[in-house]
Design a protein around this motif. Structure first.
Motif, PDB file in Angstrom:
ATOM      1  N   ALA A  85      -5.511  43.206   8.192  1.00 31.99           N
ATOM      2  CA  ALA A  85      -6.763  43.853   7.790  1.00 31.99           C
ATOM      3  C   ALA A  85      -6.892  45.239   8.416  1.00 31.99           C
ATOM      4  O   ALA A  85      -7.334  46.190   7.762  1.00 31.99           O
ATOM      5  CB  ALA A  85      -7.951  42.984   8.192  1.00 31.99           C
ATOM      6  N   PHE A  86      -6.505  45.379   9.662  1.00 37.27           N
ATOM      7  CA  PHE A  86      -6.579  46.675  10.326  1.00 37.27           C
ATOM      8  C   PHE A  86      -5.592  47.648   9.708  1.00 37.27           C
ATOM      9  O   PHE A  86      -5.906  48.810   9.460  1.00 37.27           O
ATOM     10  CB  PHE A  86      -6.313  46.501  11.821  1.00 37.27           C
ATOM     11  CG  PHE A  86      -6.454  47.770  12.608  1.00 37.27           C
ATOM     12  CD1 PHE A  86      -7.683  48.395  12.709  1.00 37.27           C
ATOM     13  CD2 PHE A  86      -5.368  48.325  13.236  1.00 37.27           C
ATOM     14  CE1 PHE A  86      -7.815  49.571  13.414  1.00 37.27           C
ATOM     15  CE2 PHE A  86      -5.493  49.489  13.951  1.00 37.27           C
ATOM     16  CZ  PHE A  86      -6.720  50.129  14.045  1.00 37.27           C
ATOM     17  N   THR A  88      -4.470  47.575   6.657  1.00 34.18           N
ATOM     18  CA  THR A  88      -4.963  47.911   5.328  1.00 34.18           C
ATOM     19  C   THR A  88      -6.063  48.960   5.397  1.00 34.18           C
ATOM     20  O   THR A  88      -6.079  49.895   4.598  1.00 34.18           O
ATOM     21  CB  THR A  88      -5.487  46.642   4.621  1.00 34.18           C
ATOM     22  OG1 THR A  88      -4.442  45.666   4.613  1.00 34.18           O
ATOM     23  CG2 THR A  88      -5.908  46.940   3.200  1.00 34.18           C
ATOM     24  N   SER A  89      -6.970  48.830   6.350  1.00 31.26           N
ATOM     25  CA  SER A  89      -8.056  49.799   6.454  1.00 31.26           C
ATOM     26  C   SER A  89      -7.518  51.187   6.798  1.00 31.26           C
ATOM     27  O   SER A  89      -8.001  52.194   6.287  1.00 31.26           O
ATOM     28  CB  SER A  89      -9.078  49.353   7.496  1.00 31.26           C
ATOM     29  OG  SER A  89      -8.508  49.349   8.791  1.00 31.26           O
ATOM     30  N   ALA A  93      -7.742  54.433   4.152  1.00 36.12           N
ATOM     31  CA  ALA A  93      -8.341  55.692   4.605  1.00 36.12           C
ATOM     32  C   ALA A  93      -7.351  56.845   4.435  1.00 36.12           C
ATOM     33  O   ALA A  93      -7.735  57.937   3.991  1.00 36.12           O
ATOM     34  CB  ALA A  93      -8.775  55.565   6.058  1.00 36.12           C
TER      35      ALA A  93
END
Length: 117
Positions: A85-86, A88-89, A93
């Motif tokens: 998840a990190f 992907t974020s 961005a």
């Protein structure tokens, strides 16, 4: 019970970061050094001699620089060892930032063309 969960999570997180050993650091260093050597070879030998087209040379610079950026972010900034998840974020961005830069450059050139007329 909460202490057991914290210890388990902490141990798993510490184990992920322990995988970055000195040998892996040196391996990544030599990969980065090799990529940089290839970039210098392209810039100082292939392009001046006319062996490689400038368009292909620029494209290869971009690709090699992105590969170097991946290795730096993944290993030296430890993003390779983070959760999905990190990662992907961060990637989303980055995609938006690149997209906005392309839009600004496109609009800037469009405005320059129409202001000259």
């Amino acid at each position: 019970m909460a202490t057991e969960q914290y210890t388990t999570d902490h141990a798993a997180h510490a184990e992920e970061h322990e995988t970055m050993t000195k040998s892996k650091i040196w391996r990544v260093f030599f990969i980065l050094l090799g990529i940089t050597a290839v970039e210098f070879f392209i810039a100082l030998y292939l392009l001046p001699k006319g062996i490689l087209n400038h368009g292909i040379g620029n494209f290869s610079y971009i690709i090699l620089t992105l590969v170097k950026a991946f290795y730096i972010v993944a290993y030296f900034m430890h993003l390779k060892f983070e959760r999905v998840a990190f990662k992907t974020s961060i990637v989303v961005a980055l995609i938006f930032i690149v997209y906005f830069i392309v839009l600004l450059l496109t609009e800037g050139s469009y405005l320059h063309i129409h202001m000259a007329n």
